[in-house]
Design a protein around this motif. Structure first.
Motif, short mmCIF file in Angstrom:
data_model
loop_
_atom_site.label_atom_id
_atom_site.label_comp_id
_atom_site.label_asym_id
_atom_site.label_seq_id
_atom_site.Cartn_x
_atom_site.Cartn_y
_atom_site.Cartn_z
N LEU A 1 0.71 -1.05 -0.22
CA LEU A 1 0.12 0.13 0.05
C LEU A 1 0.92 1.19 -0.02
O LEU A 1 0.96 2.25 -0.11
N GLY A 2 2.21 1.22 0.48
CA GLY A 2 3.03 1.92 0.48
C GLY A 2 2.41 3.67 -0.69
O GLY A 2 2.86 4.51 -0.79
N PRO A 3 2.88 2.79 -1.77
CA PRO A 3 2.80 3.89 -2.83
C PRO A 3 1.65 4.69 -3.38
O PRO A 3 2.22 5.69 -3.79
N PHE A 4 0.41 4.46 -2.58
CA PHE A 4 -0.49 4.95 -2.80
C PHE A 4 -0.91 5.64 -1.60
O PHE A 4 -1.97 6.16 -1.06
N SER A 5 0.30 5.13 -0.48
CA SER A 5 -0.73 5.99 0.66
C SER A 5 -0.69 7.58 0.97
O SER A 5 -0.91 7.88 2.37
N SER A 6 0.30 8.00 0.40
CA SER A 6 -0.13 9.27 0.18
C SER A 6 -0.27 10.11 -0.94
O SER A 6 -0.21 11.61 -0.83
N ARG A 7 -0.79 9.65 -1.34
CA ARG A 7 -1.54 10.34 -2.74
C ARG A 7 -2.98 10.99 -2.38
O ARG A 7 -4.03 10.27 -2.31
N ASP A 8 -3.42 11.98 -3.09
CA ASP A 8 -4.24 12.87 -2.60
C ASP A 8 -5.54 12.28 -3.75
O ASP A 8 -5.05 12.95 -5.40
N ASN A 9 -6.35 11.99 -3.52
CA ASN A 9 -7.18 11.15 -4.48
C ASN A 9 -8.35 11.87 -4.50
O ASN A 9 -9.28 11.28 -4.54
N PRO A 10 -8.49 13.36 -5.05
CA PRO A 10 -9.88 14.02 -4.11
C PRO A 10 -10.73 13.66 -6.32
O PRO A 10 -10.29 13.75 -6.94
N THR A 11 -11.74 13.43 -5.58
CA THR A 11 -12.28 12.83 -7.14
C THR A 11 -14.24 13.25 -7.01
O THR A 11 -14.93 12.48 -6.19
N SER A 12 -15.11 13.59 -7.92
CA SER A 12 -15.68 13.73 -7.82
C SER A 12 -16.81 12.88 -9.00
O SER A 12 -16.37 11.75 -9.94
N SER A 13 -17.81 12.72 -8.35
CA SER A 13 -19.30 12.14 -9.70
C SER A 13 -20.54 12.35 -9.77
O SER A 13 -21.33 12.09 -10.33
N ALA A 14 -20.11 13.89 -10.48
CA ALA A 14 -20.70 14.51 -10.67
C ALA A 14 -21.90 14.44 -11.64
O ALA A 14 -23.19 14.31 -11.80
N LEU A 15 -20.73 14.41 -12.74
CA LEU A 15 -21.40 14.15 -14.38
C LEU A 15 -22.04 12.45 -14.17
O LEU A 15 -22.80 12.19 -14.90
N THR A 16 -21.04 11.50 -13.85
CA THR A 16 -22.39 10.42 -13.55
C THR A 16 -23.32 10.37 -12.84
O THR A 16 -24.60 9.69 -13.06
N ARG A 17 -23.56 10.95 -11.92
CA ARG A 17 -24.94 11.57 -10.76
C ARG A 17 -25.65 11.75 -11.83
O ARG A 17 -26.81 11.44 -12.11
N GLU A 18 -25.37 13.04 -12.87
CA GLU A 18 -25.91 13.87 -13.54
C GLU A 18 -26.62 12.80 -15.49
O GLU A 18 -27.58 12.78 -15.76
#
Length: 300
Positions: A262-279
Motif C-alpha cells: 500500500l506504500g505507493p498509494f498511501s500518500s496520494r491525494d485523490n479527491p474525485t468527483s462523481s457529479a457527471l456520473t450522477r447527472e
C-alpha cells in the motif's frame, strides 16, 4: 438481459450479481472453482467455468451474452502486479473483440487512484480526465482499449471505483489499513495525513454498475464515488481508537516499509468527483459513509 460477469463471487461482484438479478436480468458468472460455482448457483446465477487467463472461455461467454461486466482482477501486489495488469488487458481485449460490431454493453472496472498518475496532486479528478495513450500506469491501457471499442460497435464504458468500496465489515484499502495497524501496533498515516481517498458503499457501487450496463452511452467514463475524499489521518484516527493503538505520522521515505504494497498509494491525494456520473445516470448514493461503517466496529 443475459449478462456475463467476471469477478462475480468477489466482494463487489457478489453485490452486482444480486443487483442485476433483482432488476430482472439473468446472470452468467465466471467461476474457476467448485466453491465459486456453488456460490453463484445459491445466488440464482448461471455458472460459466473458466478463469481470466482462459481467453477461449471468456470469448465464448461474452459472445453468448447480451452484455458484459468485467470486475475480476488478480490482486497480486507482491509477486507479479505487472503480470496481473497484462492479464486484465488481455481479458479486456478478448471480450471486446467478441462484442465488436454488436452494439452490446461492455463495462470494465478501473480505479480513481489511477488519476493520480497524470493529474496534479490535489486537483479534483472528474470523468472527463483520460490519460494519454502513451502513459504507462496501472489500468490505463485497459481504459484506453475500452474507449477505442466505442468506435468499433461496442457500447463500452468504464467505472472507476474508489479505493475504499466498503460495508460494515470490509473496505478495500481501509480494510488493509486495519490489518497493517494490527501488525505494526500503531495506526499510521503519511506526513500530515491530509491526503484524501474517495469512498463508496458496496451497494451503491453495485447499483451504479447496473445503471451503467443499462443506460451509459458508448465511451462513457463513470466514477463510483459517494464521498469525494476522506483524509487518511481521519481514517487512521478511527482505526487507532477502535484498536486502542497510538495514531502516528509515518515519514514519506518510510511509507513503503510501513505500508508494504500500500506504500505507493498511501500518500496520494485523490479527491474525485462523481457529479457527471450522477447527472448522466441519476445515480444517488444512499448507503452509509466510510466513517459510519468503520464506527460500527465490524472491522475490529
Amino acid at each position: 438481459m443475459r449478462v456475463f460477469v467476471t469477478g462475480a463471487t468477489g466482494f463487489i461482484g457478489s453485490a452486482v450479481v444480486r443487483e442485476l438479478i433483482e432488476a430482472g436480468h439473468q446472470v452468467l458468472g465466471l467461476a474457476r472453482s467448485d466453491a465459486a460455482a456453488a456460490s453463484l448457483v445459491a445466488a440464482g446465477a448461471q455458472v460459466h467455468r473458466g478463469s481470466l487467463d482462459d481467453l477461449d472461455s471468456l470469448r465464448s461467454a461474452a459472445a453468448a451474452s447480451d452484455g458484459v461486466i468485467h470486475l475480476a482482477f488478480i490482486h497480486d501486489f507482491f509477486a507479479d502486479y505487472e503480470g496481473a495488469v497484462r492479464t486484465d488487458l488481455h481479458a479486456v481485449q478478448t471480450i471486446g473483440a467478441a462484442l465488436e460490431g454488436s452494439g452490446k454493453p461492455f463495462v470494465i472496472t478501473s480505479g480513481t487512484l489511477m488519476l493520480t498518475f497524470f493529474l496534479p496532486q490535489g486537483r479534483l479528478g472528474t470523468e472527463k480526465d483520460v490519460a494519454d495513450a502513451g502513459l504507462v500506469a496501472p489500468r490505463v491501457v485497459s481504459e484506453n482499449t475500452v474507449l477505442a471499442l466505442s468506435r468499433r460497435g461496442v457500447r463500452s464504458s468504464i467505472v472507476r471505483l474508489s479505493p475504499s468500496v466498503h460495508d460494515k465489515r470490509r473496505g478495500g484499502f481501509t480494510e488493509a489499513l486495519v490489518a497493517i495497524a494490527r501488525e505494526k501496533g500503531v495506526s499510521g498515516y503519511v506526513g500530515d495525513g491530509s491526503n484524501r481517498w474517495p469512498a463508496v458503499h458496496q451497494l451503491d457501487a453495485a447499483r451504479l454498475f447496473r445503471l451503467v450496463l443499462e443506460k451509459a452511452p458508448a465511451g462513457s467514463v463513470l466514477h463510483g464515488v459517494a464521498e469525494e475524499g476522506v483524509p487518511t489521518r481521519t481514517i487512521a484516527e478511527v482505526i487507532g481508537r477502535h484498536l486502542d493503538l497510538p495514531v502516528v505520522s509515518i515519514a514519506p521515505e518510510d511509507a513503503g516499509k510501513h505500508f508494504r504494497w500500500l506504500g505507493p498509494f498511501s500518500s496520494r491525494d485523490n479527491p474525485t468527483s462523481s457529479a457527471l456520473t450522477r447527472e448522466l445516470l441519476g445515480w444517488q448514493p444512499v448507503h452509509p459513509t466510510l466513517l459510519q461503517d468503520l464506527e460500527e466496529g465490524g472491522y475490529f
